[in-house]
Design a protein around this motif. Structure first.
Motif, short mmCIF file in Angstrom:
data_model
loop_
_atom_site.label_atom_id
_atom_site.label_comp_id
_atom_site.label_asym_id
_atom_site.label_seq_id
_atom_site.Cartn_x
_atom_site.Cartn_y
_atom_site.Cartn_z
N THR A 21 0.83 -1.20 0.00
CA THR A 21 0.00 0.00 0.00
C THR A 21 0.87 1.25 0.00
O THR A 21 2.06 1.21 0.35
N LEU A 22 0.26 2.34 -0.37
CA LEU A 22 0.96 3.61 -0.41
C LEU A 22 1.55 3.95 0.96
O LEU A 22 2.67 4.45 1.06
N ALA A 23 0.80 3.67 2.02
CA ALA A 23 1.28 3.98 3.37
C ALA A 23 2.53 3.18 3.73
O ALA A 23 3.39 3.66 4.48
N GLU A 24 2.66 1.98 3.16
CA GLU A 24 3.81 1.13 3.48
C GLU A 24 5.07 1.54 2.75
O GLU A 24 6.18 1.33 3.25
N VAL A 25 4.94 2.13 1.56
CA VAL A 25 6.12 2.37 0.73
C VAL A 25 6.41 3.84 0.50
O VAL A 25 7.33 4.19 -0.22
N ASN A 26 5.62 4.74 1.06
CA ASN A 26 5.82 6.16 0.83
C ASN A 26 7.25 6.55 1.18
O ASN A 26 7.78 6.15 2.21
N GLY A 27 7.85 7.30 0.30
CA GLY A 27 9.25 7.69 0.51
C GLY A 27 10.02 7.52 -0.78
O GLY A 27 9.52 7.83 -1.86
N GLY A 28 11.25 7.00 -0.70
CA GLY A 28 12.06 6.82 -1.90
C GLY A 28 12.75 8.10 -2.31
O GLY A 28 13.10 8.95 -1.47
N THR A 29 12.96 8.28 -3.60
CA THR A 29 13.64 9.46 -4.11
C THR A 29 12.71 10.67 -4.08
O THR A 29 11.50 10.55 -3.85
N ALA B 227 -3.85 4.09 -2.55
CA ALA B 227 -3.27 3.34 -3.67
C ALA B 227 -2.72 2.02 -3.13
O ALA B 227 -1.96 2.01 -2.16
N THR B 228 -3.11 0.94 -3.77
CA THR B 228 -2.69 -0.40 -3.37
C THR B 228 -2.25 -1.14 -4.61
O THR B 228 -2.90 -1.06 -5.65
N ALA B 229 -1.14 -1.88 -4.53
CA ALA B 229 -0.62 -2.64 -5.67
C ALA B 229 -0.57 -4.12 -5.34
O ALA B 229 -0.15 -4.51 -4.25
N LEU B 230 -1.03 -4.91 -6.28
CA LEU B 230 -1.01 -6.37 -6.18
C LEU B 230 -0.02 -6.89 -7.22
O LEU B 230 -0.09 -6.52 -8.40
N TYR B 231 0.91 -7.74 -6.81
CA TYR B 231 1.97 -8.24 -7.67
C TYR B 231 1.64 -9.67 -8.08
O TYR B 231 1.41 -10.53 -7.22
N LEU B 232 1.59 -9.93 -9.40
CA LEU B 232 1.24 -11.25 -9.90
C LEU B 232 2.27 -11.73 -10.92
O LEU B 232 2.80 -10.95 -11.71
N ASP B 233 2.53 -13.04 -10.92
CA ASP B 233 3.23 -13.68 -12.02
C ASP B 233 2.19 -14.05 -13.06
O ASP B 233 1.12 -14.57 -12.74
N VAL B 234 2.51 -13.79 -14.34
CA VAL B 234 1.61 -14.16 -15.42
C VAL B 234 2.38 -15.04 -16.40
O VAL B 234 3.50 -15.47 -16.13
N CYS B 235 1.79 -15.34 -17.54
CA CYS B 235 2.37 -16.30 -18.48
C CYS B 235 3.73 -15.82 -19.00
O CYS B 235 4.02 -14.63 -19.04
N HIS B 236 4.57 -16.81 -19.41
CA HIS B 236 5.88 -16.56 -20.00
C HIS B 236 6.82 -15.82 -19.04
O HIS B 236 7.71 -15.08 -19.48
N GLY B 237 6.64 -16.02 -17.74
CA GLY B 237 7.52 -15.41 -16.77
C GLY B 237 7.37 -13.91 -16.61
O GLY B 237 8.20 -13.26 -15.98
N ARG B 238 6.32 -13.34 -17.17
CA ARG B 238 6.10 -11.90 -17.07
C ARG B 238 5.49 -11.54 -15.73
O ARG B 238 5.02 -12.41 -14.99
N LYS B 239 5.52 -10.26 -15.42
CA LYS B 239 5.03 -9.77 -14.13
C LYS B 239 3.92 -8.75 -14.35
O LYS B 239 3.94 -7.99 -15.32
N ALA B 240 3.00 -8.73 -13.44
CA ALA B 240 1.90 -7.77 -13.51
C ALA B 240 1.82 -6.98 -12.22
O ALA B 240 2.02 -7.51 -11.13
N LEU B 241 1.54 -5.68 -12.36
CA LEU B 241 1.21 -4.82 -11.23
C LEU B 241 -0.26 -4.41 -11.40
O LEU B 241 -0.62 -3.78 -12.40
N VAL B 242 -1.07 -4.82 -10.45
CA VAL B 242 -2.50 -4.53 -10.47
C VAL B 242 -2.77 -3.49 -9.39
O VAL B 242 -2.44 -3.70 -8.23
N GLY B 243 -3.35 -2.36 -9.78
CA GLY B 243 -3.54 -1.25 -8.84
C GLY B 243 -5.00 -1.04 -8.48
O GLY B 243 -5.89 -1.24 -9.30
N LEU B 244 -5.22 -0.62 -7.22
CA LEU B 244 -6.54 -0.22 -6.75
C LEU B 244 -6.40 1.20 -6.21
O LEU B 244 -5.55 1.45 -5.33
#
Length: 253
Positions: free
Chosen positions: A107-115, A134-151
């Motif tokens: 979630t945004l609250a967990e990762v706020n910061g960075g550069t 803002a919330t992000a869900l991390y998924l593995d999809v076909c062919h070793g690709r990655k997905a970021l799903v946002g709410l």
């Protein structure tokens, strides 16, 4: 008659939300259909104002997806995101990625910061458009690709602890479904079938939004050679430009 305690009610709520989403995506036949079904289900079930689905070879490259699926209020924000902000997305920072790899949800609250640029992404992009959750869900999809799903939502408390627990419960089954789906609908598979293996490889990287120089570095080709490949691909497929090629490869039909 015994009554449910607080923990039991929370568990029921967590499973109820997850099962409602799984019911909506269980019958899909390809990744484009899955993306559409999942974003709609997340927006409805978790009652958020927007849901998004970005795909790439890595989580960072997912942010450069030229044709993501977006439902809700963030759709109008996409051109600005692609022009100015995708490189500084708060969910592509090492801290966010570690969190998502470990727990599948951040979630945004967990990762706020960075550069400084990451901070501006939150204040000058998300919050300027009224996005407070803002919330992000991390998924593995076909062919070793990655997905970021946002709410995304305007209510900072929209995704709380019960919803986060539900999304983490949901992540495993969703990834299992997505890994087994073909990346393209039948029409897109036919398009790729027209190409040689090398041309198809270049075409997929164009679909990632990568430049000729970046593709050349990945495939050990001179950028001029990549440009020739792209010209050949467009001639074979009958498409007019890289954008049309990316859309054809990343969306059904």
């Amino acid at each position: 008659m015994p009554t449910l305690g607080h923990d039991s009610r929370a568990d029921l709520r967590r499973y109820e939300l997850a099962f409602r989403v799984l019911e909506r995506v269980g019958g899909v036949s390809d990744l484009p259909s899955f993306k559409t079904a999942l974003t709609g289900a997340l927006a409805d079930v978790y009652r958020v104002r927007s849901a998004t689905f970005f795909v790439g070879r890595t989580a960072q490259l997912a942010c450069a997806d030229p044709s993501p699926v977006i439902v809700g209020i963030t759709r109008h924000m996409l051109p600005e995101y692609q022009d100015l902000w995708f490189r500084h997305d708060i969910f592509s920072t090492p801290r966010a990625l570690r969190s998502m790899i470990d727990t599948r949800v951040s979630t945004l609250a967990e990762v706020n910061g960075g550069t400084r640029e990451n901070e501006l992404y939150v204040t000058d992009y998300l919050q300027r458009h009224g996005i407070e959750s803002a919330t992000a869900l991390y998924l593995d999809v076909c062919h070793g690709r990655k997905a970021l799903v946002g709410l995304f939502d305007r209510d900072p408390g929209r995704i709380g602890a019960p919803e986060i627990a539900s999304l983490r419960l949901l992540a495993g089954p969703l990834a299992q479904i997505a890994r087994g789906l073909p990346e393209h609908a039948a029409g897109d598979d036919a398009l790729l079938a027209k190409l040689s293996p090398r041309q198809a490889e270049v075409a997929r990287l164009v679909g990632e939004g990568l430049s000729n120089a970046a593709i050349g570095a990945m495939l050990h080709l001179h950028p001029a050679s990549v440009k020739k490949y792209v010209t050949q691909i467009l001639a074979i497929t009958g498409l007019h430009n890289r954008t049309e090629l990316a859309i054809a490869l990343r969306r059904a039909g």
